[in-house]
Design an enzyme around this catalytic site. Structure first.
Site, PDB file in Angstrom:
ATOM      1  N   GLN A   1       0.965  -1.107  -0.039  1.00  0.00           N
ATOM      2  CA  GLN A   1      -0.055  -0.074   0.038  1.00  0.00           C
ATOM      3  C   GLN A   1       0.752   1.299   0.063  1.00  0.00           C
ATOM      4  O   GLN A   1       1.117   1.825   1.254  1.00  0.00           O
ATOM      5  CB  GLN A   1      -0.940   0.010   1.181  1.00  0.00           C
ATOM      6  CG  GLN A   1      -1.984   1.167   1.421  1.00  0.00           C
ATOM      7  CD  GLN A   1      -3.019   0.647   0.324  1.00  0.00           C
ATOM      8  OE1 GLN A   1      -3.672  -0.371   0.251  1.00  0.00           O
ATOM      9  NE2 GLN A   1      -3.649   1.657  -0.441  1.00  0.00           N
ATOM     10  N   PHE A   2       1.420   1.782  -1.193  1.00  0.00           N
ATOM     11  CA  PHE A   2       2.227   2.792  -1.096  1.00  0.00           C
ATOM     12  C   PHE A   2       1.508   3.988  -0.783  1.00  0.00           C
ATOM     13  O   PHE A   2       2.338   4.886  -0.344  1.00  0.00           O
ATOM     14  CB  PHE A   2       2.959   2.765  -2.774  1.00  0.00           C
ATOM     15  CG  PHE A   2       2.046   3.554  -3.873  1.00  0.00           C
ATOM     16  CD1 PHE A   2       1.993   4.629  -3.925  1.00  0.00           C
ATOM     17  CD2 PHE A   2       1.390   2.680  -4.516  1.00  0.00           C
ATOM     18  CE1 PHE A   2       1.200   5.196  -5.049  1.00  0.00           C
ATOM     19  CE2 PHE A   2       0.348   2.975  -5.486  1.00  0.00           C
ATOM     20  CZ  PHE A   2       0.256   4.295  -5.616  1.00  0.00           C
ATOM     21  N   THR A   3       0.284   4.191  -0.931  1.00  0.00           N
ATOM     22  CA  THR A   3      -0.584   5.163  -0.845  1.00  0.00           C
ATOM     23  C   THR A   3      -0.438   5.445   0.841  1.00  0.00           C
ATOM     24  O   THR A   3      -0.997   6.779   1.155  1.00  0.00           O
ATOM     25  CB  THR A   3      -1.802   5.117  -1.135  1.00  0.00           C
ATOM     26  OG1 THR A   3      -2.615   3.993  -0.466  1.00  0.00           O
ATOM     27  CG2 THR A   3      -2.019   4.857  -2.599  1.00  0.00           C
TER      28      THR A   3
END
Length: 139
Positions: free
Chosen positions: A76-78
């Site tokens: 989940q890079f966000t």
């Protein structure tokens, strides 16, 4: 590294309509990785997540760690999105895929976790138990 940990009754992740990971009672971990994260940080965060006492004991108090329950880890890079300026989040703090993917795999392996597909567009379905949700980072 940041781990958004959710205690779940069940969770699943699908890619192109196919289930690639699913668990019963346990934890869903959305994992974000930054540029300066390394294997030591990865291992310490995985151990911290495993030791979180967020499950009910015999008296109904959140006093038990993961134990034999299941884990599903989704990249989940966000989690490193910065929306302080303007309306479009900036993701410059998130690690590049070539740095992040090996750490993601290491984290999931250390927990014996089911997982999503790194970098894929995924559908994540969960039933949050509690609800219990924690953002876990190391100092």
């Amino acid at each position: 590294m940041r781990a958004l940990v959710q205690r779940v009754s069940r969770a699943a992740v699908r890619v192109d309509g196919q289930t690639v990971g699913a668990i019963g009672p346990g934890m869903l971990v959305l994992l974000g990785i930054a540029h300066d994260d390394d294997e030591d940080v990865c291992d310490r965060l995985a151990d911290k997540v495993r030791a979180l006492r967020i499950f009910a004991d015999a008296e109904g108090r959140m006093n038990e760690a993961l134990g034999e329950r299941e884990v599903l880890v989704v990249s989940q890079f966000t989690l490193y999105g910065d929306a302080r300026k303007g309306n479009r989040p900036s993701y410059v703090a998130a690690a590049r895929p070539e740095h992040a993917e090996p750490l993601y795999e290491r984290f999931a392996d250390r927990l014996g976790a089911a997982r999503g597909v790194f970098g894929a567009m995924m559908e994540v379905e969960l039933v949050n138990d509690g609800p219990v949700t924690l953002l876990v980072e190391l100092a």
